[in-house]
Design an enzyme around this catalytic site. Structure first.
Site, PDB file in Angstrom:
ATOM      1  N   GLY A 148      -6.362  -3.377   6.947  1.00  0.00           N
ATOM      2  CA  GLY A 148      -5.482  -3.654   5.810  1.00  0.00           C
ATOM      3  C   GLY A 148      -5.748  -4.967   5.092  1.00  0.00           C
ATOM      4  N   GLN A 149      -6.817  -5.687   5.495  1.00  0.00           N
ATOM      5  CA  GLN A 149      -7.104  -6.940   4.791  1.00  0.00           C
ATOM      6  C   GLN A 149      -7.352  -6.659   3.319  1.00  0.00           C
ATOM      7  OE1 GLN A 149      -8.515  -5.985   7.643  1.00  0.00           O
ATOM      8  NE2 GLN A 149      -9.268  -7.688   8.852  1.00  0.00           N
ATOM      9  N   ARG A 150      -7.033  -7.636   2.498  1.00  0.00           N
ATOM     10  CA  ARG A 150      -7.141  -7.439   1.053  1.00  0.00           C
ATOM     11  C   ARG A 150      -8.525  -6.907   0.638  1.00  0.00           C
ATOM     12  NH1 ARG A 150      -4.044  -9.008  -3.143  1.00  0.00           N
ATOM     13  NH2 ARG A 150      -2.640 -10.282  -1.904  1.00  0.00           N
ATOM     14  N   LEU A 157     -10.442  -5.023   2.222  1.00  0.00           N
ATOM     15  CA  LEU A 157     -10.691  -3.646   2.674  1.00  0.00           C
ATOM     16  C   LEU A 157      -9.836  -2.623   1.927  1.00  0.00           C
ATOM     17  CD1 LEU A 157     -10.849  -4.085   6.568  1.00  0.00           C
ATOM     18  CD2 LEU A 157     -12.748  -3.880   4.975  1.00  0.00           C
TER      19      LEU A 157
END
Ligand code: G3D
Ligand code: MG
Length: 203
Positions: free
Chosen positions: A69-71, A73
């Protein structure tokens, strides 16, 4: 009978569901999945690509995609939308600062055409932490009451204690089963032939 028809019939017999776990990084997606599959939750590292888990719930097989969920990704989330039966949106209830960011991402997600028929469960995770936002506060912050496009529900939970996890997943399975297998309105979801996976990035 064509190959595709045979595959479809086998899937119907297997009673499969495709579930996508999404949310901001650090929400607890991977921990929830580990906990539900009986794995060790003491050492979870950030998901840099994706994990796939197969869970049996009653007579149903859930193919669960847990995508980082990192920005950086998030643009790759769309590679996983095809044939999704349910989205489980996981929220870190103790992270009030990023609630707005999460609300925006969820809104964008729900406007995706390929997720149009999907059931939405919101897990208000980390309820074990003192100072966590309540389920009512999160419902408001995410504007859930305004959602008309999807069948949704919010369930408070803790991946650490396990509380709420069964309640949430039972609701998802019941909803999806009602739509796919009891009404007979459409064939079970097809897994795509291939998906493009996000590149592995270093943290
Ligand atoms: P993600 O997959 O959504 O990115 P992770 O999130 O599953 O990697 O979890 C991120 C951190 O939150 C982990 O801590 C994990 O132990 C913690 N966590 C997950 N669920 C809960 C919960 O219900 N309660 C509490 N208290 N913590 C939780 P670390 O310290 O390893 O970063
Ligand atoms: Mg993860």
């Amino acid at each position: 009978m064509g190959l595709l028809t045979i595959i479809r019939k086998n899937k119907a017999k297997a009673r499969e569901m495709r579930v996508l776990f999404l949310g901001l990084d650090n929400a607890g997606k991977t921990t929830i999945l580990k906990r539900m599959s009986g794995g060790d939750i003491s050492s979870i590292s950030p998901t840099l690509g994706f994990n796939i888990q197969t869970l049996m719930r009653g007579e149903y097989t859930l193919n669960i995609w847990d995508v980082g969920g990192q920005r950086t990704l998030r643009p790759y989330w769309r590679n996983y939308f095809e044939s999704t039966d349910a989205v489980v949106w996981v929220v870190d209830s103790s992270d009030a600062l990023r609630m707005g960011d999460g609300a925006e991402e969820l809104r964008a997600l729900l406007s995706e055409e390929r997720l149009a028929g999907a059931t939405l469960l919101v897990f208000a995770n980390k309820q074990d932490l003192a100072g966590s936002l309540s389920v009512d506060q999160i419902r408001d912050a995410l504007g859930l009451e305004q959602i008309e496009s999807h069948k949704w529900r919010i369930v408070p939970c803790s991946a650490i204690s396990g509380e709420g996890l069964d309640e949430g997943m039972d609701w998802v399975v019941g909803e999806v089963a009602g739509r796919l297998y009891w009404s007979g309105r459409r064939a079970p979801a097809e897994a795509p032939e291939s998906v493009s996976h996000p590149p592995v990035v270093s943290a």
